[in-house]
Design a protein around this motif. Structure first.
Motif, PDB file in Angstrom:
ATOM      1  N   ILE A   1       0.849  -1.199   0.000  1.00 34.80           N
ATOM      2  CA  ILE A   1       0.000   0.000   0.000  1.00 34.80           C
ATOM      3  C   ILE A   1       0.883   1.248   0.000  1.00 34.80           C
ATOM      4  N   LEU A   2       1.898   1.273   0.881  1.00 31.62           N
ATOM      5  CA  LEU A   2       2.750   2.451   1.027  1.00 31.62           C
ATOM      6  C   LEU A   2       3.462   2.842  -0.265  1.00 31.62           C
ATOM      7  N   VAL A   3       4.097   1.887  -0.905  1.00 27.49           N
ATOM      8  CA  VAL A   3       4.935   2.197  -2.069  1.00 27.49           C
ATOM      9  C   VAL A   3       4.126   2.802  -3.222  1.00 27.49           C
ATOM     10  N   PRO A   4       3.039   2.167  -3.660  1.00 24.63           N
ATOM     11  CA  PRO A   4       2.299   2.780  -4.773  1.00 24.63           C
ATOM     12  C   PRO A   4       1.625   4.099  -4.402  1.00 24.63           C
ATOM     13  N   LEU A   5       1.139   4.225  -3.156  1.00 23.89           N
ATOM     14  CA  LEU A   5       0.509   5.490  -2.771  1.00 23.89           C
ATOM     15  C   LEU A   5       1.535   6.606  -2.666  1.00 23.89           C
ATOM     16  N   GLU A   6       2.715   6.282  -2.159  1.00 25.85           N
ATOM     17  CA  GLU A   6       3.773   7.296  -2.108  1.00 25.85           C
ATOM     18  C   GLU A   6       4.091   7.776  -3.521  1.00 25.85           C
ATOM     19  N   PHE A   7       4.260   6.846  -4.452  1.00 19.96           N
ATOM     20  CA  PHE A   7       4.550   7.193  -5.838  1.00 19.96           C
ATOM     21  C   PHE A   7       3.435   8.070  -6.425  1.00 19.96           C
ATOM     22  N   LEU A   8       2.206   7.650  -6.225  1.00 27.48           N
ATOM     23  CA  LEU A   8       1.050   8.368  -6.753  1.00 27.48           C
ATOM     24  C   LEU A   8       0.980   9.799  -6.210  1.00 27.48           C
ATOM     25  N   LEU A   9       1.177   9.952  -4.910  1.00 30.20           N
ATOM     26  CA  LEU A   9       1.097  11.279  -4.295  1.00 30.20           C
ATOM     27  C   LEU A   9       2.259  12.173  -4.709  1.00 30.20           C
ATOM     28  N   ARG A  10       3.460  11.606  -4.773  1.00 33.50           N
ATOM     29  CA  ARG A  10       4.614  12.406  -5.215  1.00 33.50           C
ATOM     30  C   ARG A  10       4.426  12.853  -6.667  1.00 33.50           C
ATOM     31  N   LYS A  11       3.889  11.963  -7.505  1.00 33.94           N
ATOM     32  CA  LYS A  11       3.626  12.298  -8.908  1.00 33.94           C
ATOM     33  C   LYS A  11       2.600  13.438  -9.011  1.00 33.94           C
ATOM     34  N   ALA A  12       1.679  13.486  -8.042  1.00 36.13           N
ATOM     35  CA  ALA A  12       0.668  14.547  -8.026  1.00 36.13           C
ATOM     36  C   ALA A  12       1.202  15.841  -7.407  1.00 36.13           C
ATOM     37  N   GLY A  13       2.472  15.812  -6.947  1.00 40.64           N
ATOM     38  CA  GLY A  13       3.095  17.038  -6.462  1.00 40.64           C
ATOM     39  C   GLY A  13       3.112  17.234  -4.956  1.00 40.64           C
ATOM     40  N   TYR A  14       2.752  16.201  -4.191  1.00 36.28           N
ATOM     41  CA  TYR A  14       2.731  16.319  -2.733  1.00 36.28           C
ATOM     42  C   TYR A  14       4.055  15.872  -2.128  1.00 36.28           C
ATOM     43  N   GLU A  15       4.404  16.463  -0.977  1.00 33.12           N
ATOM     44  CA  GLU A  15       5.497  15.943  -0.153  1.00 33.12           C
ATOM     45  C   GLU A  15       4.905  14.809   0.665  1.00 33.12           C
ATOM     46  N   VAL A  16       5.640  13.706   0.799  1.00 30.79           N
ATOM     47  CA  VAL A  16       5.084  12.532   1.454  1.00 30.79           C
ATOM     48  C   VAL A  16       6.032  12.008   2.529  1.00 30.79           C
ATOM     49  N   GLY A  17       5.476  11.765   3.721  1.00 36.50           N
ATOM     50  CA  GLY A  17       6.188  11.089   4.790  1.00 36.50           C
ATOM     51  C   GLY A  17       5.572   9.716   4.983  1.00 36.50           C
ATOM     52  N   LEU A  18       6.348   8.784   5.509  1.00 33.43           N
ATOM     53  CA  LEU A  18       5.866   7.414   5.688  1.00 33.43           C
ATOM     54  C   LEU A  18       6.021   6.973   7.130  1.00 33.43           C
ATOM     55  N   ALA A  19       5.055   6.187   7.600  1.00 30.58           N
ATOM     56  CA  ALA A  19       5.126   5.562   8.918  1.00 30.58           C
ATOM     57  C   ALA A  19       4.465   4.198   8.817  1.00 30.58           C
ATOM     58  N   LYS A  20       5.075   3.195   9.481  1.00 29.87           N
ATOM     59  CA  LYS A  20       4.542   1.831   9.432  1.00 29.87           C
ATOM     60  C   LYS A  20       3.856   1.418  10.724  1.00 29.87           C
ATOM     61  N   THR A  21       3.972   2.220  11.765  1.00 30.18           N
ATOM     62  CA  THR A  21       3.323   1.920  13.048  1.00 30.18           C
ATOM     63  C   THR A  21       2.691   3.189  13.588  1.00 30.18           C
ATOM     64  N   GLY A  22       1.819   3.018  14.552  1.00 28.95           N
ATOM     65  CA  GLY A  22       1.214   4.178  15.192  1.00 28.95           C
ATOM     66  C   GLY A  22       2.243   5.047  15.890  1.00 28.95           C
ATOM     67  N   GLU A  23       3.212   4.397  16.528  1.00 26.58           N
ATOM     68  CA  GLU A  23       4.267   5.130  17.219  1.00 26.58           C
ATOM     69  C   GLU A  23       5.088   5.961  16.235  1.00 26.58           C
ATOM     70  N   GLU A  24       5.433   5.378  15.078  1.00 26.66           N
ATOM     71  CA  GLU A  24       6.183   6.114  14.055  1.00 26.66           C
ATOM     72  C   GLU A  24       5.362   7.306  13.553  1.00 26.66           C
ATOM     73  N   ALA A  25       4.070   7.126  13.413  1.00 24.30           N
ATOM     74  CA  ALA A  25       3.210   8.212  12.948  1.00 24.30           C
ATOM     75  C   ALA A  25       3.236   9.381  13.920  1.00 24.30           C
ATOM     76  N   LEU A  26       3.121   9.099  15.205  1.00 30.68           N
ATOM     77  CA  LEU A  26       3.126  10.168  16.206  1.00 30.68           C
ATOM     78  C   LEU A  26       4.479  10.880  16.239  1.00 30.68           C
ATOM     79  N   LYS A  27       5.572  10.138  16.089  1.00 26.18           N
ATOM     80  CA  LYS A  27       6.904  10.759  16.041  1.00 26.18           C
ATOM     81  C   LYS A  27       7.029  11.661  14.818  1.00 26.18           C
ATOM     82  N   ALA A  28       6.542  11.204  13.676  1.00 25.54           N
ATOM     83  CA  ALA A  28       6.602  12.010  12.453  1.00 25.54           C
ATOM     84  C   ALA A  28       5.808  13.298  12.614  1.00 25.54           C
ATOM     85  N   LEU A  29       4.660  13.216  13.272  1.00 28.43           N
ATOM     86  CA  LEU A  29       3.831  14.394  13.489  1.00 28.43           C
ATOM     87  C   LEU A  29       4.508  15.385  14.435  1.00 28.43           C
TER      88      LEU A  29
END
Length: 119
Positions: free
Chosen positions: A12-40
């Motif tokens: 899910i992550l890889v194709p969505l990251e590609f799709l969003l970057r192609k649409a011009g967005y900056e993209v961050g990735l997190a694989k766990t809830g803890e990683e998401a909170l740290k990224a935020l």
């Protein structure tokens, strides 16, 4: 616009990251809830695309914590949990949109664009 993708599935992550970057967005990735909170904590995001079934801290807990922040990002829940009770709980916790897996990429991009309009 910055988007944080939170999902433990590479398929899910890889194709969505590609799709969003192609649409011009900056993209961050997190694989766990803890990683998401740290990224935020590390930097602001305009939108969080959040899976509910995560290892450790689940998506509902992440949603609750991020919506308690002073200036929370918008949230698009993207999950295989299609029960109405899950949708209702996500909305009650503050999710602005809910999209079930599997999904069409056009539907995903439209939901992202709708949420980011005026952000």
């Amino acid at each position: 616009m910055r988007i944080l993708l939170v999902d433990d599935e590479e398929s899910i992550l890889v194709p969505l990251e590609f799709l969003l970057r192609k649409a011009g967005y900056e993209v961050g990735l997190a694989k766990t809830g803890e990683e998401a909170l740290k990224a935020l904590e590390a930097g602001p995001f305009d939108l969080v695309v959040l899976d509910l079934m995560l290892p450790g801290l689940d998506g509902f807990a992440v949603l609750e914590r991020l919506k308690a922040r002073p200036d929370p990002p918008k949230v698009l829940v993207l999950t295989a949990r299609g029960r109405e009770a899950d949708r209702a709980k996500a909305e009650a916790l503050g999710a602005e949109a809910y999209l079930g897996k599997p999904f069409a990429t056009e539907d995903f991009l439209q939901a992202v664009e709708r949420l980011l309009e005026g952000a």
